[in-house]
Design an enzyme around this catalytic site. Sequence first.
Site, PDB file in Angstrom:
ATOM      1  N   GLU A   1       0.830  -1.199   0.000  1.00 12.05           N
ATOM      2  CA  GLU A   1       0.000   0.000   0.000  1.00 12.05           C
ATOM      3  C   GLU A   1       0.869   1.255   0.000  1.00 12.05           C
ATOM      4  O   GLU A   1       1.977   1.266   0.523  1.00 12.05           O
ATOM      5  CB  GLU A   1      -0.888   0.027   1.249  1.00 12.05           C
ATOM      6  CG  GLU A   1      -1.789  -1.187   1.332  1.00 12.05           C
ATOM      7  CD  GLU A   1      -2.690  -1.187   2.557  1.00 12.05           C
ATOM      8  OE1 GLU A   1      -3.713  -1.873   2.504  1.00 12.05           O
ATOM      9  OE2 GLU A   1      -2.387  -0.525   3.555  1.00 12.05           O
TER      10      GLU A   1
ATOM     11  N   CYS B   1       3.507   8.415   1.228  1.00 14.08           N
ATOM     12  CA  CYS B   1       4.024   7.444   2.190  1.00 14.08           C
ATOM     13  C   CYS B   1       4.145   6.123   1.447  1.00 14.08           C
ATOM     14  O   CYS B   1       3.148   5.602   0.942  1.00 14.08           O
ATOM     15  CB  CYS B   1       3.056   7.346   3.374  1.00 14.08           C
ATOM     16  SG  CYS B   1       3.525   6.134   4.612  1.00 14.08           S
TER      17      CYS B   1
ATOM     18  N   CYS C   1       6.454  -7.050   6.818  1.00 13.86           N
ATOM     19  CA  CYS C   1       7.581  -6.522   7.592  1.00 13.86           C
ATOM     20  C   CYS C   1       8.028  -7.601   8.559  1.00 13.86           C
ATOM     21  O   CYS C   1       7.202  -8.336   9.101  1.00 13.86           O
ATOM     22  CB  CYS C   1       7.159  -5.268   8.366  1.00 13.86           C
ATOM     23  SG  CYS C   1       8.518  -4.449   9.250  1.00 13.86           S
TER      24      CYS C   1
ATOM     25  N   CYS D   1       6.627  -5.485  15.398  1.00  8.49           N
ATOM     26  CA  CYS D   1       6.159  -4.622  16.495  1.00  8.49           C
ATOM     27  C   CYS D   1       4.688  -4.963  16.776  1.00  8.49           C
ATOM     28  O   CYS D   1       3.871  -4.945  15.857  1.00  8.49           O
ATOM     29  CB  CYS D   1       6.312  -3.151  16.112  1.00  8.49           C
ATOM     30  SG  CYS D   1       8.018  -2.699  15.688  1.00  8.49           S
TER      31      CYS D   1
ATOM     32  N   CYS E   1       1.620  -2.837  15.481  1.00  6.01           N
ATOM     33  CA  CYS E   1       1.579  -2.449  14.066  1.00  6.01           C
ATOM     34  C   CYS E   1       0.971  -3.566  13.237  1.00  6.01           C
ATOM     35  O   CYS E   1       1.407  -4.721  13.300  1.00  6.01           O
ATOM     36  CB  CYS E   1       2.995  -2.139  13.585  1.00  6.01           C
ATOM     37  SG  CYS E   1       3.085  -1.772  11.816  1.00  6.01           S
TER      38      CYS E   1
ATOM     39  N   GLU F   1      10.378  -2.378   6.741  1.00  5.72           N
ATOM     40  CA  GLU F   1      11.481  -1.708   7.424  1.00  5.72           C
ATOM     41  C   GLU F   1      12.485  -1.308   6.342  1.00  5.72           C
ATOM     42  O   GLU F   1      13.210  -2.162   5.808  1.00  5.72           O
ATOM     43  CB  GLU F   1      12.104  -2.660   8.453  1.00  5.72           C
ATOM     44  CG  GLU F   1      13.468  -2.246   8.976  1.00  5.72           C
ATOM     45  CD  GLU F   1      13.533  -0.815   9.519  1.00  5.72           C
ATOM     46  OE1 GLU F   1      12.593  -0.362  10.203  1.00  5.72           O
ATOM     47  OE2 GLU F   1      14.535  -0.147   9.233  1.00  5.72           O
TER      48      GLU F   1
ATOM     49  N   SER G   1      12.381   6.131   7.766  1.00  3.15           N
ATOM     50  CA  SER G   1      12.017   5.774   9.145  1.00  3.15           C
ATOM     51  C   SER G   1      12.484   4.364   9.453  1.00  3.15           C
ATOM     52  O   SER G   1      12.337   3.460   8.633  1.00  3.15           O
ATOM     53  CB  SER G   1      10.492   5.866   9.296  1.00  3.15           C
ATOM     54  OG  SER G   1      10.100   5.574  10.621  1.00  3.15           O
TER      55      SER G   1
ATOM     56  N   LEU H   1      11.099   5.055  18.221  1.00  2.00           N
ATOM     57  CA  LEU H   1      11.616   4.726  19.557  1.00  2.00           C
ATOM     58  C   LEU H   1      10.529   4.090  20.432  1.00  2.00           C
ATOM     59  O   LEU H   1      10.677   2.996  20.916  1.00  2.00           O
ATOM     60  CB  LEU H   1      12.196   5.983  20.214  1.00  2.00           C
ATOM     61  CG  LEU H   1      13.159   5.697  21.348  1.00  2.00           C
ATOM     62  CD1 LEU H   1      14.433   5.024  20.839  1.00  2.00           C
ATOM     63  CD2 LEU H   1      13.539   6.973  22.094  1.00  2.00           C
TER      64      LEU H   1
ATOM     65  N   CYS I   1      -0.583   5.516  10.253  1.00  8.56           N
ATOM     66  CA  CYS I   1       0.588   4.796  10.735  1.00  8.56           C
ATOM     67  C   CYS I   1       0.194   3.469  11.363  1.00  8.56           C
ATOM     68  O   CYS I   1      -0.645   3.418  12.245  1.00  8.56           O
ATOM     69  CB  CYS I   1       1.317   5.596  11.810  1.00  8.56           C
ATOM     70  SG  CYS I   1       1.696   7.254  11.330  1.00  8.56           S
TER      71      CYS I   1
HETATM   72  N1  SAH Z   1       9.512   0.064   9.869  1.00 13.08           N
HETATM   73  C1  SAH Z   1       9.742   1.492   9.864  1.00 13.08           C
HETATM   74  C2  SAH Z   1       8.823   2.194   8.922  1.00 13.08           C
HETATM   75  C3  SAH Z   1       7.361   2.199   9.331  1.00 13.08           C
HETATM   76  S1  SAH Z   1       6.966   3.816   9.766  1.00 13.08           S
HETATM   77  C4  SAH Z   1       9.623   2.007  11.283  1.00 13.08           C
HETATM   78  O1  SAH Z   1       9.125   1.292  12.126  1.00 13.08           O
HETATM   79  O2  SAH Z   1      10.056   3.115  11.548  1.00 13.08           O
HETATM   80  C5  SAH Z   1       5.501   3.642  10.574  1.00 13.08           C
HETATM   81  C6  SAH Z   1       5.515   4.372  11.903  1.00 13.08           C
HETATM   82  O3  SAH Z   1       4.239   4.172  12.504  1.00 13.08           O
HETATM   83  C7  SAH Z   1       6.536   3.776  12.843  1.00 13.08           C
HETATM   84  O4  SAH Z   1       7.031   4.758  13.701  1.00 13.08           O
HETATM   85  C8  SAH Z   1       5.691   2.789  13.598  1.00 13.08           C
HETATM   86  O5  SAH Z   1       6.255   2.392  14.804  1.00 13.08           O
HETATM   87  C9  SAH Z   1       4.417   3.582  13.763  1.00 13.08           C
HETATM   88  N2  SAH Z   1       3.254   2.753  14.066  1.00 13.08           N
HETATM   89  C10 SAH Z   1       3.111   1.427  13.840  1.00 13.08           C
HETATM   90  N3  SAH Z   1       1.895   1.009  14.254  1.00 13.08           N
HETATM   91  C11 SAH Z   1       1.260   2.092  14.743  1.00 13.08           C
HETATM   92  C12 SAH Z   1      -0.018   2.299  15.298  1.00 13.08           C
HETATM   93  N4  SAH Z   1      -0.892   1.316  15.434  1.00 13.08           N
HETATM   94  N5  SAH Z   1      -0.357   3.552  15.676  1.00 13.08           N
HETATM   95  C13 SAH Z   1       0.531   4.571  15.530  1.00 13.08           C
HETATM   96  N6  SAH Z   1       1.755   4.428  15.009  1.00 13.08           N
HETATM   97  C14 SAH Z   1       2.128   3.206  14.617  1.00 13.08           C
END
Ligand code: SAH
Length: 397
Positions: free
Chosen positions: A111, A148, A155, A159, A162, A211, A244, A268, A389
């Site tokens: 996406e 985006c 991925c 996490c 996510c 990632e 990111s 972070l 996100c």
């Molecule tokens: N893998 C990379 C790129 C993804 S960016 C990374 O983690 O940085 C997507 C951003 O949205 C990341 O900061 C991720 O941690 C955040 N994210 C993931 N799930 C989310 C959620 N349910 N609500 C808000 N932010 C989220």
Amino acid sequence: MPAPGELTFTAPRRAGATRPPRHLADLAPSERRAAVADLGHPAFRANQLSTHYFARLVDDPDQMTDVPAAVRAELAAQFLPRLATPVREITCDDGTTRKTVWRLFDGALVESVLMRYFGAVSGHAELGDEADDAPAATTRGRDRITVCVSSQAGCGMNCPFCATGQAGLTRNLSTGEIVEQIVAAARLVAGGEVPGGAGRVSNVVFMGMGEPLANYNAVIGAVRRLTDPSPHGLGISQRGITVSTVGLVPAIDKLATEGLNVTLAVSLHAPDDELRDTLVPINTRWKVAEVLDAAARYVAATKRRVSIEYALIRDINDQAWRADLLGQLLRATLGHLAHVNLIPLNPTPGSKWTASRAKDEKEFVRRLENQGVPVTVRDTRGREIDGACGQLAASIR
Ligand code: SAH
């Protein structure tokens, strides 16, 4: 489905899997000339193809009238194969937010999300704000068009909050497959199909599925295609690009050597290892201090402000003491060159977590600001179309 905390760096081998077809966007300008010459054509055809694709956003051979009709189809087949087919488009915000689900050559789904901002003072940070040196509040009042993009199908970083991470890693995207997402968006914008009139993509954030630093070479190739001047690339400013990462330390260090002034964003989400081990499983490999040190080295090399992403999760990571600890760590490692982007947690299927209470969010902001750390709260653009996100999971329901 990966087990909780399990990390996947290389996609599982699939029987009969082949690589995506080669595309012009996979190649640097000199490689394009060589590849065209290899096929027995004059090398300047490479420039013509680049002009069509990167400057005119055209991949239809019929529109390449400066190329002899007899060779158009061959060159297009060799260099401009269709890499991604849109299978679903969903819009919200009167059409200024648009999520596209793409089917790739092998059926993998990814996406991308296009967001147009008109500079209205929303009080919330916009995607792409990471890339501005000035505090977000002073950068309003201009049109911003952010794409985006996804860098992987799925991925491997797992996490738990996510949606993308929950399905595991399918495969890396090629440079061409990444660039195609932006070219397609640029075409829509140039064609006036996004409300606000014809325009140009100003920002690209590698914050879609995947990632980016786990697919390093393809992502760097894409950044070069995006930022190379037209017609060799799309001519987007390096400062408009944000990469990111969950915090792959060796790859952050490598990124710092590329001579690319792109913004680094670090996901972070917790200032302490005990919690971050569970929220961002890569933390079991590289600890908070190691990631922040790598970010500091990136700042030293690029002079670019680093964006610290922090999803605020109710009663999990939103305590006042964590705000204080975050502020202290950032001041100690990054000085004034860190900017915190708080992301109210977006809902994802099957997750028991939810966004912080308004009062806790406010207190978190206040405590960071008290320490002099610039902080913004990201808007929740795209939430209603599962385009915000952490919500990208590429289903075509
Ligand atoms: N893998 C990379 C790129 C993804 S960016 C990374 O983690 O940085 C997507 C951003 O949205 C990341 O900061 C991720 O941690 C955040 N994210 C993931 N799930 C989310 C959620 N349910 N609500 C808000 N932010 C989220």
